[in-house]
Motif scaffolding. Structure first.
Motif, PDB file in Angstrom:
ATOM      1  N   TYR A  24      68.030  29.619  31.269  1.00  0.00           N
ATOM      2  CA  TYR A  24      66.837  29.870  30.837  1.00  0.00           C
ATOM      3  C   TYR A  24      66.321  31.055  31.883  1.00  0.00           C
ATOM      4  N   PHE A  25      66.603  30.925  33.020  1.00  0.00           N
ATOM      5  CA  PHE A  25      66.135  32.042  33.858  1.00  0.00           C
ATOM      6  C   PHE A  25      66.914  33.202  33.649  1.00  0.00           C
ATOM      7  N   SER A  26      67.927  33.283  33.332  1.00  0.00           N
ATOM      8  CA  SER A  26      68.945  34.329  33.093  1.00  0.00           C
ATOM      9  C   SER A  26      68.344  35.334  31.914  1.00  0.00           C
ATOM     10  N   PHE A  27      67.514  35.084  31.070  1.00  0.00           N
ATOM     11  CA  PHE A  27      67.139  35.646  30.030  1.00  0.00           C
ATOM     12  C   PHE A  27      65.295  35.643  29.820  1.00  0.00           C
ATOM     13  N   ALA A  28      64.841  34.536  30.548  1.00  0.00           N
ATOM     14  CA  ALA A  28      63.503  34.214  30.515  1.00  0.00           C
ATOM     15  C   ALA A  28      62.655  35.775  30.746  1.00  0.00           C
ATOM     16  N   PHE A  29      63.000  36.258  32.139  1.00  0.00           N
ATOM     17  CA  PHE A  29      62.420  37.290  32.604  1.00  0.00           C
ATOM     18  C   PHE A  29      62.267  38.365  31.418  1.00  0.00           C
ATOM     19  N   LEU A  30      63.224  38.879  30.746  1.00  0.00           N
ATOM     20  CA  LEU A  30      63.537  39.570  29.859  1.00  0.00           C
ATOM     21  C   LEU A  30      62.455  39.458  28.526  1.00  0.00           C
ATOM     22  N   LEU A  59      70.089  27.855  42.659  1.00  0.00           N
ATOM     23  CA  LEU A  59      68.799  28.224  41.591  1.00  0.00           C
ATOM     24  C   LEU A  59      67.751  28.618  42.360  1.00  0.00           C
ATOM     25  N   ALA A  60      67.477  28.242  43.770  1.00  0.00           N
ATOM     26  CA  ALA A  60      66.338  28.449  44.472  1.00  0.00           C
ATOM     27  C   ALA A  60      66.580  30.085  44.838  1.00  0.00           C
ATOM     28  N   ALA A  61      67.660  30.385  45.089  1.00  0.00           N
ATOM     29  CA  ALA A  61      67.981  31.852  45.478  1.00  0.00           C
ATOM     30  C   ALA A  61      67.659  32.861  44.172  1.00  0.00           C
ATOM     31  N   ALA A  62      68.247  32.360  43.212  1.00  0.00           N
ATOM     32  CA  ALA A  62      68.034  33.239  41.882  1.00  0.00           C
ATOM     33  C   ALA A  62      66.447  33.361  41.477  1.00  0.00           C
ATOM     34  N   THR A  63      65.806  32.250  41.880  1.00  0.00           N
ATOM     35  CA  THR A  63      64.394  32.398  41.334  1.00  0.00           C
ATOM     36  C   THR A  63      63.726  33.195  42.404  1.00  0.00           C
ATOM     37  N   THR A  64      64.043  33.039  43.626  1.00  0.00           N
ATOM     38  CA  THR A  64      63.472  34.062  44.646  1.00  0.00           C
ATOM     39  C   THR A  64      63.657  35.320  44.336  1.00  0.00           C
ATOM     40  N   ASN A  65      65.109  35.813  44.155  1.00  0.00           N
ATOM     41  CA  ASN A  65      65.260  36.937  43.969  1.00  0.00           C
ATOM     42  C   ASN A  65      64.577  37.768  42.509  1.00  0.00           C
ATOM     43  N   GLU A  66      64.338  36.646  41.692  1.00  0.00           N
ATOM     44  CA  GLU A  66      63.455  37.302  40.626  1.00  0.00           C
ATOM     45  C   GLU A  66      62.137  37.559  40.861  1.00  0.00           C
ATOM     46  N   ALA A  67      61.477  36.566  41.877  1.00  0.00           N
ATOM     47  CA  ALA A  67      60.263  36.625  42.279  1.00  0.00           C
ATOM     48  C   ALA A  67      60.030  38.125  43.209  1.00  0.00           C
ATOM     49  N   ILE A  68      61.059  38.350  43.802  1.00  0.00           N
ATOM     50  CA  ILE A  68      61.159  39.633  44.913  1.00  0.00           C
ATOM     51  C   ILE A  68      61.172  40.793  43.884  1.00  0.00           C
ATOM     52  N   ALA A  69      61.810  40.927  42.863  1.00  0.00           N
ATOM     53  CA  ALA A  69      61.862  42.089  41.822  1.00  0.00           C
ATOM     54  C   ALA A  69      60.693  42.313  41.470  1.00  0.00           C
ATOM     55  N   GLY A  70      59.777  41.206  40.691  1.00  0.00           N
ATOM     56  CA  GLY A  70      58.422  41.107  40.502  1.00  0.00           C
ATOM     57  C   GLY A  70      57.624  41.896  41.434  1.00  0.00           C
ATOM     58  N   THR A  71      57.841  41.716  42.841  1.00  0.00           N
ATOM     59  CA  THR A  71      56.843  42.114  43.773  1.00  0.00           C
ATOM     60  C   THR A  71      56.894  43.538  43.800  1.00  0.00           C
ATOM     61  N   ALA A 107      52.880  43.692  48.441  1.00  0.00           N
ATOM     62  CA  ALA A 107      53.829  43.948  49.743  1.00  0.00           C
ATOM     63  C   ALA A 107      53.754  42.446  50.538  1.00  0.00           C
ATOM     64  N   ASP A 108      52.492  41.881  50.581  1.00  0.00           N
ATOM     65  CA  ASP A 108      52.494  40.480  51.246  1.00  0.00           C
ATOM     66  C   ASP A 108      53.597  39.522  50.537  1.00  0.00           C
ATOM     67  N   ALA A 109      53.361  39.417  49.268  1.00  0.00           N
ATOM     68  CA  ALA A 109      54.097  38.382  48.593  1.00  0.00           C
ATOM     69  C   ALA A 109      55.502  38.694  48.755  1.00  0.00           C
ATOM     70  N   ARG A 110      55.954  39.917  48.956  1.00  0.00           N
ATOM     71  CA  ARG A 110      57.402  40.207  49.032  1.00  0.00           C
ATOM     72  C   ARG A 110      57.868  39.875  50.205  1.00  0.00           C
ATOM     73  N   LYS A 111      57.014  39.935  51.344  1.00  0.00           N
ATOM     74  CA  LYS A 111      57.504  39.480  52.802  1.00  0.00           C
ATOM     75  C   LYS A 111      57.588  38.047  52.626  1.00  0.00           C
ATOM     76  N   ASN A 112      56.515  37.067  52.041  1.00  0.00           N
ATOM     77  CA  ASN A 112      56.939  36.013  52.153  1.00  0.00           C
ATOM     78  C   ASN A 112      58.073  35.488  51.264  1.00  0.00           C
ATOM     79  N   ASN A 113      58.492  36.192  50.182  1.00  0.00           N
ATOM     80  CA  ASN A 113      59.633  35.592  49.447  1.00  0.00           C
ATOM     81  C   ASN A 113      60.646  35.934  50.085  1.00  0.00           C
ATOM     82  N   VAL A 114      60.976  37.137  50.838  1.00  0.00           N
ATOM     83  CA  VAL A 114      62.110  37.171  51.704  1.00  0.00           C
ATOM     84  C   VAL A 114      62.112  36.327  52.786  1.00  0.00           C
ATOM     85  N   LEU A 115      61.118  36.024  53.385  1.00  0.00           N
ATOM     86  CA  LEU A 115      61.469  34.818  54.323  1.00  0.00           C
ATOM     87  C   LEU A 115      61.838  33.476  53.572  1.00  0.00           C
ATOM     88  N   GLN A 116      61.180  33.193  52.393  1.00  0.00           N
ATOM     89  CA  GLN A 116      61.711  32.192  51.511  1.00  0.00           C
ATOM     90  C   GLN A 116      63.308  31.975  51.461  1.00  0.00           C
TER      91      GLN A 116
END
Length: 648
Positions: free
Chosen positions: A8-14, A262-274, A280-289
């Motif tokens: 699902y997450f492989s094409f959901a963002f598209l 799955l956790a890493a893939a979801t976080t990388n998708e969130a980082i791309a969104g930031t 900037a603040d959310a990107r920092k928190n996602n990298v820590l995650q």
């Protein structure tokens, strides 16, 4: 369970990216088209603020520019409703940019105005927004306090959408405090409120939160059900911003479930969104995650890379917002700075130890005296030798107490500004400082930043040891707020100082609790333009210009708990070279003396300062000291005395 999610997450963002941002962009385009046709200034200012809000979903800097344009129109044309909305939007954008000092300043201004205008629903939004800034600054308890205040406001107004958002925020904070049951309670409240309003984003957040709590408690089957429901709702997210926030929560769920890939893939998708949204603040928190995911995944090399990246992002972010002191406190890589901080803490610890020791000795001494008196009344036949021994013990205890308090005085004196501090920070000045007892409840605080000089004159509750303890707290908190957290607005600093005092002393207005606090004047002087901006609590001050003395009045509330508490107001005074600024506590004016043993009083002090204002500051110092001593004569000093004169 959840076996379809990776696909699902492989094409959901598209799929979603084609529609998620359409609503904010549509709103922004609609406002742009309407602005030229708007006839009233009020409508134009409101439109620019709204445009800034919707544009910020896509690009923060242009959104900030539009909001500032609306703010300028509102201020110029005295439109307080629109101005308060503008400050709220500006504070939210600065939060996303990671400029926490400016975010706090803007949100405090919005809160002050919305409180005065009685715009309760919007006040709830402001409390929720400022809680996010405190969370980014690491002040979890202040963040939770504002979240719960916002929730109460929305609940009273029956605004279930706002109430749901606040409950979700409070639940997340409780989870971070390891209070899982309280987190579950608030996520459940948010879920019910979101269902009642068909608010899909908050409903997804609450369901993901419940899933995370259940997974933490080991109830994986129930957790999976809630997570599936949340993911289904995510497809209805209205924009990229909300979708990105939900990805962060989903990643946390996968981590707790042990689904690291799955956790890493979801976080990388969130980082791309930031990156797309400039968060900037959310990107920092996602990298820590992501670093935490790799650590739990037993991939130490990848975890180390992302921890270093997180540290770099955090340092860069705080440097951009001029939060260098916060960075030094958190990172503390520089040993010299660590040593300096350690010395400061040791000094404070020594003061507290000396005060506690002195108080303990006083208590023990009183018990000893009572015991000896009791024994003496029943055994009057005791010999003179025993009485002599008792006297020696008391004298020794008194000496120990006095020595401890004298030591506290030395430490307190070492933290006060010196003469050369005034010379380097301000042009010319003098200080009359006369503690009633060995240590003082009055204190001075002085610092400079760029072209600004900051000076505080404060009178804490009590004098002697209790007052000295409060003065140390006040001085320490001001350094934390203005130097470490880079807060430059006096009113914002006093609001934060009051929050810290209430929190540390655990004040709630209950009967029998501590009523301690302080009266204070805090001003910021621009050494280039000579503009003086100030906020004051129960303590006025004077300026003298061209032979005219002006009194500048305070807000009638202390820095501490007050039943009718309101945000402190900030005022501006334009001075010119040669003018005098006099700040003081009440000890000078309240001193008894003179031929009839009466108070000196403020009117006489004003006349005296007018006479002194034209003199050299050193001559003023001598004249004012002599006048006080002559007036007091042989009478006891009634309070701590502090009077400061500054030549602009």
């Amino acid at each position: 369970m959840l076996h379809f999610l990776r696909t699902y997450f492989s094409f959901a963002f598209l799929l979603l990216s084609l529609t998620l941002f359409s609503q904010p962009k549509k709103n922004a385009d609609s406002i742009r088209e309407k602005i030229p046709a708007l006839s009233s200034i009020s409508e134009q200012a409101d439109a620019w603020v709204s445009l800034g809000w919707w544009v910020s979903y896509d690009s923060l800097r242009p959104g900030l520019a539009y909001a500032n344009r609306g703010l300028e129109l509102a201020q110029k044309n005295k439109l307080p409703d629109v101005e308060s909305d503008a400050w709220n939007v500006i504070g939210t954008i600065y939060q996303d940019l990671g400029d926490y000092g400016k975010a706090l300043d803007a949100h405090h201004k919005a809160i002050t105005m919305r409180t005065q205008l009685k715009r309760d629903e919007l006040l709830g939004n402001s409390y929720l927004n400022i809680s996010l800034v405190y969370k980014s600054l690491g002040d979890t308890m202040q963040s939770l306090k504002h979240q719960l205040e916002a929730a109460d406001i929305f609940k009273k107004m029956d605004n279930m959408r706002g109430y749901s958002n606040c409950c979700n925020a409070a639940a997340q904070t409780y989870f971070e405090l390891d209070s899982i049951d309280r987190a579950m309670e608030y996520y459940s409240l948010a879920e019910v409120a979101a269902k009642n309003t068909s608010y899909s984003t908050s409903l997804a957040d609450s369901k993901l939160g419940i899933a995370i709590c259940l997974a933490t408690k080991g109830e994986n089957q129930r957790a999976g059900i809630y997570a599936d429901e949340a993911i289904a709702i995510m497809k209805s997210a209205q924009n990229d911003y909300e979708y990105n926030e939900m990805l962060q929560s989903l990643s946390q769920f996968y981590l707790i479930e042990g689904k690291f890939e799955l956790a890493a893939a979801t976080t990388n998708e969130a980082i791309a969104g930031t990156y797309k949204l400039s968060l900037a603040d959310a990107r920092k928190n996602n990298v820590l995650q992501l670093a935490r995911i790799y650590e739990a995944w037993n991939k130490p090399a990848e975890a180390l890379v992302h921890y270093k990246k997180y540290q770099f992002l955090k340092d860069s972010l705080l440097n951009e917002s001029k939060e260098r002191a916060i960075r030094e406190m958190e990172v503390a890589y520089n040993k010299e700075k660590q040593d300096n901080l350690l010395m400061q803490y040791q000094k404070q610890s020594q003061v507290q130890t000396a005060i506690v020791t002195g108080a303990s000795i006083v208590l023990l001494l009183l018990l000893l005296v009572l015991f000896m008196q009791y024994k003496t009344s029943r055994n009057r036949q005791r010999s003179n030798e025993a009485l002599t021994l008792q006297k020696a013990i008391i004298e020794e205890k008194n000496k120990n107490i006095t020595d401890s308090i004298n030591y506290a005085r030395k430490i307190q004196a070492s933290l006060l500004p010196r003469a050369d501090d005034f010379e380097t920070t301000l042009r010319q000045g003098f200080v009359i400082f006369k503690p009633k007892d060995i240590v003082s409840g009055d204190f001075i605080w002085l610092t400079s930043k760029e072209e600004f000089a900051f000076l505080a004159t404060a009178d804490c509750t009590g004098h002697g040891v209790p007052g000295g303890m409060m003065s140390m707290l006040g001085s320490s908190f001001l350094s934390e707020i203005i130097i470490e957290k880079n807060i430059s607005e006096p009113a914002v600093a006093l609001n934060m100082l009051r929050d810290r005092v209430i929190s540390v002393l655990r004040q709630s207005g209950s009967e029998g609790e501590s009523k301690d606090g302080m009266d204070i004047v805090l001003y910021r002087l621009n050494k280039k333009t000579f503009e003086l901006e100030y906020a004051a609590a129960n303590n006025s001050f004077y300026t003298v210009s061209d032979g005219v003395l002006r009194e500048h009045l305070p807000d009638k509330q202390p820095v501490g708990y007050h039943p009718e508490q309101s945000p402190f107001r900030q005022h501006s005074v334009q001075l010119k070279p040669g003018d005098m600024i006099y700040t003081f506590t009440d000890g000078y004016a309240d001193q008894f003396g003179g031929p009839k043993g009466k108070k000196f009083k403020y009117k006489k002090l004003q006349q005296l300062l007018l006479e002194c204002a034209a003199l050299d500051v050193n001559q003023q110092d001598l004249k004012l000291e002599k006048e006080f001593d002559d007036w007091k004569g042989s009478l006891e000093q009634v309070d701590d005395v502090l009077l400061i004169g500054i030549r602009v």
